[in-house]
Design a protein around this motif. Structure first.
Motif, PDB file in Angstrom:
ATOM      1  N   ILE A 151     -23.707  39.770  -2.409  1.00 18.94           N
ATOM      2  CA  ILE A 151     -23.532  39.460  -0.982  1.00 18.94           C
ATOM      3  C   ILE A 151     -23.008  38.053  -0.728  1.00 18.94           C
ATOM      4  CG2 ILE A 151     -25.264  41.147  -0.245  1.00 18.94           C
ATOM      5  CD1 ILE A 151     -27.139  38.728   0.282  1.00 18.94           C
ATOM      6  N   LEU A 152     -22.567  37.349  -1.801  1.00  9.95           N
ATOM      7  CA  LEU A 152     -22.049  35.993  -1.571  1.00  9.95           C
ATOM      8  C   LEU A 152     -20.928  35.975  -0.520  1.00  9.95           C
ATOM      9  CD1 LEU A 152     -22.273  33.010  -2.369  1.00  9.95           C
ATOM     10  CD2 LEU A 152     -20.461  33.416  -4.030  1.00  9.95           C
ATOM     11  N   PRO A 153     -19.926  36.878  -0.619  1.00 13.22           N
ATOM     12  CA  PRO A 153     -18.863  36.826   0.404  1.00 13.22           C
ATOM     13  C   PRO A 153     -19.394  37.060   1.816  1.00 13.22           C
ATOM     14  CG  PRO A 153     -18.507  38.664  -1.130  1.00 13.22           C
ATOM     15  CD  PRO A 153     -19.703  37.923  -1.619  1.00 13.22           C
ATOM     16  N   ILE A 154     -20.465  37.859   1.923  1.00 10.64           N
ATOM     17  CA  ILE A 154     -21.005  38.174   3.250  1.00 10.64           C
ATOM     18  C   ILE A 154     -21.775  36.979   3.810  1.00 10.64           C
ATOM     19  CG2 ILE A 154     -22.539  39.744   4.475  1.00 10.64           C
ATOM     20  CD1 ILE A 154     -21.803  41.850   2.383  1.00 10.64           C
ATOM     21  N   ILE A 155     -22.573  36.320   2.930  1.00 15.40           N
ATOM     22  CA  ILE A 155     -23.280  35.113   3.373  1.00 15.40           C
ATOM     23  C   ILE A 155     -22.260  34.061   3.811  1.00 15.40           C
ATOM     24  CG2 ILE A 155     -24.816  33.234   2.670  1.00 15.40           C
ATOM     25  CD1 ILE A 155     -26.142  35.131   0.719  1.00 15.40           C
ATOM     26  N   LEU A 156     -21.234  33.863   2.952  1.00 18.36           N
ATOM     27  CA  LEU A 156     -20.214  32.859   3.291  1.00 18.36           C
ATOM     28  C   LEU A 156     -19.450  33.259   4.550  1.00 18.36           C
ATOM     29  CD1 LEU A 156     -18.862  31.883  -0.240  1.00 18.36           C
ATOM     30  CD2 LEU A 156     -20.431  30.606   1.221  1.00 18.36           C
ATOM     31  N   GLY A 157     -19.254  34.553   4.751  1.00 21.64           N
ATOM     32  CA  GLY A 157     -18.592  35.026   5.967  1.00 21.64           C
ATOM     33  C   GLY A 157     -19.358  34.608   7.206  1.00 21.64           C
ATOM     34  N   SER A 158     -20.693  34.768   7.153  1.00 18.58           N
ATOM     35  CA  SER A 158     -21.529  34.353   8.281  1.00 18.58           C
ATOM     36  C   SER A 158     -21.428  32.853   8.512  1.00 18.58           C
ATOM     37  CB  SER A 158     -23.001  34.706   8.017  1.00 18.58           C
ATOM     38  OG  SER A 158     -23.272  36.022   8.409  1.00 18.58           O
ATOM     39  N   PHE A 159     -21.532  32.085   7.404  1.00 24.89           N
ATOM     40  CA  PHE A 159     -21.440  30.627   7.537  1.00 24.89           C
ATOM     41  C   PHE A 159     -20.084  30.213   8.077  1.00 24.89           C
ATOM     42  CE2 PHE A 159     -24.976  30.156   4.299  1.00 24.89           C
ATOM     43  CZ  PHE A 159     -25.854  29.625   5.214  1.00 24.89           C
ATOM     44  N   TRP A 160     -19.054  30.900   7.633  1.00 25.66           N
ATOM     45  CA  TRP A 160     -17.677  30.555   7.999  1.00 25.66           C
ATOM     46  C   TRP A 160     -17.456  30.706   9.508  1.00 25.66           C
ATOM     47  CZ3 TRP A 160     -14.534  27.701   5.487  1.00 25.66           C
ATOM     48  CH2 TRP A 160     -13.153  27.780   5.638  1.00 25.66           C
ATOM     49  N   VAL A 161     -17.844  31.871  10.052  1.00 24.04           N
ATOM     50  CA  VAL A 161     -17.640  32.053  11.497  1.00 24.04           C
ATOM     51  C   VAL A 161     -18.565  31.129  12.300  1.00 24.04           C
ATOM     52  CG1 VAL A 161     -16.717  34.401  11.480  1.00 24.04           C
ATOM     53  CG2 VAL A 161     -19.174  34.072  11.551  1.00 24.04           C
ATOM     54  N   THR A 162     -19.782  30.867  11.762  1.00 20.89           N
ATOM     55  CA  THR A 162     -20.693  29.958  12.469  1.00 20.89           C
ATOM     56  C   THR A 162     -20.129  28.535  12.465  1.00 20.89           C
ATOM     57  OG1 THR A 162     -22.534  31.339  11.776  1.00 20.89           O
ATOM     58  CG2 THR A 162     -23.075  29.170  12.611  1.00 20.89           C
ATOM     59  N   LEU A 163     -19.560  28.133  11.314  1.00 20.19           N
ATOM     60  CA  LEU A 163     -18.934  26.808  11.224  1.00 20.19           C
ATOM     61  C   LEU A 163     -17.828  26.676  12.265  1.00 20.19           C
ATOM     62  CD1 LEU A 163     -18.628  24.156   9.437  1.00 20.19           C
ATOM     63  CD2 LEU A 163     -16.751  25.376   8.324  1.00 20.19           C
ATOM     64  N   GLY A 164     -16.966  27.699  12.322  1.00 21.87           N
ATOM     65  CA  GLY A 164     -15.876  27.684  13.302  1.00 21.87           C
ATOM     66  C   GLY A 164     -16.407  27.595  14.721  1.00 21.87           C
ATOM     67  N   ALA A 165     -17.462  28.383  14.993  1.00 24.85           N
ATOM     68  CA  ALA A 165     -18.038  28.396  16.338  1.00 24.85           C
ATOM     69  C   ALA A 165     -18.580  27.025  16.703  1.00 24.85           C
ATOM     70  CB  ALA A 165     -19.146  29.444  16.415  1.00 24.85           C
ATOM     71  N   MET A 166     -19.215  26.356  15.726  1.00 20.63           N
ATOM     72  CA  MET A 166     -19.811  25.051  16.012  1.00 20.63           C
ATOM     73  C   MET A 166     -18.746  23.984  16.234  1.00 20.63           C
ATOM     74  SD  MET A 166     -22.943  25.338  16.432  1.00 20.63           S
ATOM     75  CE  MET A 166     -22.881  27.018  16.961  1.00 20.63           C
ATOM     76  N   CYS A 167     -17.581  24.108  15.534  1.00 22.95           N
ATOM     77  CA  CYS A 167     -16.494  23.152  15.761  1.00 22.95           C
ATOM     78  C   CYS A 167     -16.064  23.197  17.229  1.00 22.95           C
ATOM     79  CB  CYS A 167     -15.286  23.482  14.882  1.00 22.95           C
ATOM     80  SG  CYS A 167     -15.589  23.188  13.148  1.00 22.95           S
ATOM     81  N   ILE A 168     -16.194  24.355  17.857  1.00 19.23           N
ATOM     82  CA  ILE A 168     -15.832  24.491  19.269  1.00 19.23           C
ATOM     83  C   ILE A 168     -17.008  24.092  20.160  1.00 19.23           C
ATOM     84  CG2 ILE A 168     -15.196  26.150  21.057  1.00 19.23           C
ATOM     85  CD1 ILE A 168     -13.918  27.782  18.688  1.00 19.23           C
ATOM     86  N   ALA A 169     -18.191  24.605  19.812  1.00 19.58           N
ATOM     87  CA  ALA A 169     -19.324  24.498  20.742  1.00 19.58           C
ATOM     88  C   ALA A 169     -19.975  23.113  20.749  1.00 19.58           C
ATOM     89  CB  ALA A 169     -20.364  25.566  20.429  1.00 19.58           C
ATOM     90  N   ILE A 170     -19.997  22.407  19.609  1.00 19.98           N
ATOM     91  CA  ILE A 170     -20.709  21.120  19.590  1.00 19.98           C
ATOM     92  C   ILE A 170     -20.026  20.072  20.473  1.00 19.98           C
ATOM     93  CG2 ILE A 170     -21.497  19.190  18.165  1.00 19.98           C
ATOM     94  CD1 ILE A 170     -22.114  21.219  15.960  1.00 19.98           C
ATOM     95  N   PRO A 171     -18.721  19.779  20.237  1.00 17.74           N
ATOM     96  CA  PRO A 171     -18.133  18.726  21.089  1.00 17.74           C
ATOM     97  C   PRO A 171     -18.149  19.092  22.571  1.00 17.74           C
ATOM     98  CG  PRO A 171     -16.472  19.699  19.624  1.00 17.74           C
ATOM     99  CD  PRO A 171     -17.793  20.253  19.205  1.00 17.74           C
ATOM    100  N   LEU A 172     -17.769  20.337  22.885  1.00 14.31           N
ATOM    101  CA  LEU A 172     -17.726  20.739  24.291  1.00 14.31           C
ATOM    102  C   LEU A 172     -19.127  20.779  24.889  1.00 14.31           C
ATOM    103  CD1 LEU A 172     -15.068  23.609  24.276  1.00 14.31           C
ATOM    104  CD2 LEU A 172     -14.781  21.245  24.992  1.00 14.31           C
ATOM    105  N   GLY A 173     -20.075  21.366  24.139  1.00 17.81           N
ATOM    106  CA  GLY A 173     -21.419  21.540  24.680  1.00 17.81           C
ATOM    107  C   GLY A 173     -22.120  20.217  24.917  1.00 17.81           C
ATOM    108  N   VAL A 174     -22.032  19.320  23.931  1.00 14.39           N
ATOM    109  CA  VAL A 174     -22.703  18.026  24.082  1.00 14.39           C
ATOM    110  C   VAL A 174     -21.999  17.199  25.165  1.00 14.39           C
ATOM    111  CG1 VAL A 174     -23.347  15.890  22.904  1.00 14.39           C
ATOM    112  CG2 VAL A 174     -23.575  18.075  21.722  1.00 14.39           C
ATOM    113  N   GLY A 175     -20.664  17.263  25.185  1.00 13.06           N
ATOM    114  CA  GLY A 175     -19.912  16.553  26.221  1.00 13.06           C
ATOM    115  C   GLY A 175     -20.315  17.015  27.614  1.00 13.06           C
ATOM    116  N   ALA A 176     -20.377  18.346  27.780  1.00 15.36           N
ATOM    117  CA  ALA A 176     -20.745  18.894  29.084  1.00 15.36           C
ATOM    118  C   ALA A 176     -22.165  18.490  29.457  1.00 15.36           C
ATOM    119  CB  ALA A 176     -20.619  20.420  29.069  1.00 15.36           C
ATOM    120  N   ALA A 177     -23.068  18.476  28.470  1.00 14.12           N
ATOM    121  CA  ALA A 177     -24.458  18.103  28.754  1.00 14.12           C
ATOM    122  C   ALA A 177     -24.554  16.651  29.204  1.00 14.12           C
ATOM    123  CB  ALA A 177     -25.325  18.341  27.521  1.00 14.12           C
TER     124      ALA A 177
END
Lengths: 295, 282
Positions: free
Chosen positions: A67-93
């Protein structure tokens, strides 16, 4: 016995019993996941399961349960999501807590909280009919179902969580901090960036971790738009398969009691342990924040 | 230089606030503008026809209603009693600490994991099958932390003086809870639980293996029936069936109904809660 009830102890125990329900359910989840999930270790070793690079549970002889590719798949999309959500979310807050006028704040806070209630399947639907075709044309890809598509939607979904909690944290920084900074001649924005933000930082980390937890545990979006190839991700423009999506897509076709089903429960165990670690980490940072600002 | 830095920072903050709002509202607008065209009275009250390519979504609306009903009937009493214990009988100690950790951990568990739990315990172990009961109970466990938290907040909003006055009149703890605390907090507890309803109505992953089905042509006739549900119907219309092009407009309509349902529920509970918070001073 009569005395026991007259003192209300009986009622107290009744309430205690119901209050413990959450703990029972949590224990039940652990038992259910691990009693089935650990059975996969009869078929493969722990190392082969977690670090195996091939997930071929069906139509392959012999089947592979890595399941290594599946674990990394989850981390990969989460990493991408955080690149978007952290700067915008903290900025908005920061904006809502420190810059916005009280009237604007009264509107923005509930609106953002409301946006957090949009069901995930609606994001998935939007992804299928609008975002995926757009990504396909934009990058000239054969298919629009990519890690990037899922990351954008997961980022949007995690935003309300991050904004709402960060804003609460920033607002709870004592006003003395700000007054001391103004007294030294700092402007409002300088105070926000150099005094309030560092003071609130551990609490903002809590918000980010909870947002990450939401992204990594999200099922429908990754089922519908991430593409689903169980290969180790190397780019954001390729399809990936996440843990939640694997469980959601394959549970229906896995034969009861088969190694395939045990492997899916094993993925559930990994997912549960990860979200548990997130919860613990979020709590730690929250305690540190409250201690740091003295509330 | 200082002015310039301020300007850059200010632009960043404004963008960070505006961009997500624009994005999220365009998602909503995109779906509702297309869904509104297919929604009419027949769409809301008719059965699906012609292999899911025509007709209405009545069974999915009914199914979601039943699932939410079971979830709330399960989670509300349990959650309120848990909150009463945590607030009224608080003793700092191991048990309260354990319960708090339990609740916050449960809140972070992904919904697909609740689905696995429901499948093993309700569908198989208790033998409820893939049914309204199994799905509703699974959803109930999922929204339990939300109900506990909102109920706790409602109980904490009651001034300590109310309780002390009651004790001073010789009332016991239970009498105080029953006669003073509950009547004063029940309305805010109920509005808080609407937040849980919104969550339960919109969740898909937890009913995938416990309650939902795509192909069913009749309404559920007992709590042991499989059901269509709005969120699963959207997923089914996109991934199953043979006439994808004909199913997409129905999916827009279903998504619009679901969005309307969930957003109005949440808006109601947020507005009511803020009103209660403001009234906190009594």
């Amino acid at each position: 016995m009569k005395k026991f009830f007259r003192r209300g102890k009986g009622i107290e125990f009744l309430f205690l019993f119901f209050a413990l329900a959450s703990v029972f359910f949590l224990a039940g989840i652990v038992v259910v996941l691990f009693s089935s999930g650990l059975l996969i270790l009869r078929t493969v070793t722990l190392r082969e399961f977690i670090l195996g690079r091939y997930w071929h549970p069906l139509f392959y002889e012999p089947p592979a349960y890595g399941i290594l590719p599946i674990i990394l798949g989850s981390f990969w999309v989460t990493l991408g999501a955080m690149c978007i959500a952290i700067p915008l979310g903290v900025g908005a807050a920061v904006y809502i807590a420190e810059v916005a006028s009280p009237q604007l704040k009264e509107i923005l806070k509930p609106v953002i909280e409301l946006l957090g209630a949009i069901p995930s399947v609606v994001y998935g639907f939007f992804g299928v009919v609008a975002l995926a075709p757009f990504i396909m044309r934009l990058f000239d890809l054969p298919i629009g179902f990519t890690a990037l598509t899922a990351s954008i939607l997961l980022g949007l979904m995690a935003l309300p969580t991050i904004v709402t909690i960060s804003e609460d944290v920033i607002s709870s920084v004592p006003v003395l901090y700000r007054e001391a900074s103004y007294a030294l001649g700092a402007t409002k924005l300088e105070t926000a960036a150099k005094v309030v933000f560092p003071a609130a930082f551990p609490g903002i980390v809590t918000a980010i971790i909870l947002g990450m937890g939401r992204a990594i545990g999200e099922t429908m979006v990754v089922m519908m738009v991430a593409g689903g190839s169980a290969i180790i991700p190397r780019s954001f423009l390729q399809p990936v398969r996440a843990m939640t999506a694997t469980i959601g897509l394959e549970m229906g076709e896995a034969a009861s009691g088969s190694p395939h089903m045990h492997a899916l429960f094993g993925i559930g165990c990994v997912l549960f342990v990860l979200t548990l670690l997130f919860s613990i980490a979020a709590e730690r940072f929250s305690i540190r924040f409250r201690r740091q600002v003295g509330i | 230089m200082r002015k310039f830095k301020e300007l850059v920072f200010s632009v960043f903050l404004h963008t960070a606030t505006a961009l997500p709002l624009i994005a999220l509202f365009s998602v909503i607008f995109f779906i509702i503008s297309r869904g509104a065209m297919v929604i009419n009275w027949e769409f809301l009250t008719q059965m699906p026809r012609d292999a899911m390519t025509a007709g209405g979504i009545f069974p999915a609306i009914v199914g979601t209603f039943y699932l939410v009903l079971v979830a709330v009937f399960f989670a509300l009493p349990l959650g309120v009693m848990a909150a009463i214990y945590l607030v009224e009988y608080t003793r700092q100690g191991g048990i309260v600490q354990t319960i708090r950790i339990g609740v916050s951990t449960l809140a972070g568990v992904p919904s697909v994991v609740f689905g696995l739990f429901g499948m093993v315990i309700f569908v198989r172990f208790f033998g409820f099958g893939v049914s309204i009961l199994s799905g509703g109970l699974t959803l109930g466990i999922m929204i339990l932390p939300t109900v506990i938290r909102t109920s706790e907040e409602a109980l904490l909003a009651i001034p300590q003086g109310f309780r002390e006055a009651s004790f001073a009149l010789g009332a016991t703890k239970w009498q105080t809870i029953y006669r003073i605390v509950m009547p004063n907090s029940i309305s805010s507890i109920l509005t808080g639980s609407i937040l849980g309803i919104g969550r339960a109505a919109g969740d898909t992953a937890s009913i995938l293996f416990t309650a939902a089905t795509f192909y069913i042509m009749h309404l559920p006739n007992s709590v042991f029936s499989e059901v269509q549900a709005l969120p699963y119907h959207i997923y089914g219309l996109l991934t199953e069936g043979t006439h994808a092009q004909a199913q997409i407009p129905i999916a827009y309509g279903t998504a619009t109904v679901l969005l309307f349902l969930v957003l109005s529920m949440s808006a109601l509970s947020i507005v009511m809660r803020n009103r209660f918070r403001r009234r906190k001073k009594w």
